[in-house]
Design a protein around this motif. Sequence first.
Motif: not given
Length: 276
Positions: A111-134
């Motif tokens: 899910t995080g990969s999809s969110v990060i690739a989505d340019t319309s997703a809020p930056r803080e949510v992308q960072e949240g997914f990245a940190a949580l996944a890692v």
Amino acid sequence: FVFDNLTSYLLFFSFLAFLHTRFADRPLGGTKHISLVASSGGLSATATVLALFFFFSLYFLNIKQIQTATDLIDALKPHAGGIAENLKAYERALARNSLARQEIAEQIAQTGSSVIADTSAPREVQEGFAALAVSTLERQIAEVPNDARHRFFLGMFVNRLGRFEGALPSLEAAHTLSPQKQTISFELANTYLRLNRPSDALALLESAFESAPDFTNARIIYAVVAISQKQFKLAEELLASLSGTPEASDDRIIRAYYEAHIYPKVLTLWESRVTG
């Protein structure tokens, strides 16, 4: 989602054990039976322990897993509040510390990969997914260090973040643990290319191809990288066996020749696709 197929058996046989302990000292018919239980007090204590064990198992091995499954399903479905709600659901699922941690970690990465690739997703949510996944995948690796799957997911996810140097150790470790796994070889070869190490990528793809020469996808990927490195003779040799098949004009092959500026070859492949 089914997280533990043994749970129901455990509860079932625990209950049978309770029944056996409760009624085993009763005589059957006219047969004289000597009770193995010293007193009714001992029986009561045993029954209490078994009852506590039963309810403990019911919560931690059944109810807790069902709650986690509900959270995970909630994390995978769309929400009116946006993708931030999915992130919260993943966090709830992880907080339960259930038996489903591996599945949750992999779903977060996907899910995080999809969110990060989505340019319309809020930056803080992308960072949240990245940190949580890692952090979740790193925890899985720490718990099961010899499992190539967790390292592969981590390396692949970090690649999606554009941190190719950071992804390399995980992917190389995954390849060492599972050298015959084609998907790991392909991801590692792609990372080598991103790091401007084409010779390492070609050597790895050659090994992957030779380990399974009948695997068409390995043949095509090896040929595509050969074309990108101007090794056209090697590419022709690899693709010769695909002549006359739909795979001969695979989009990846056409794109590789186009990016290498071999336009006559591109035209020939397009013509074969149209007439074929």
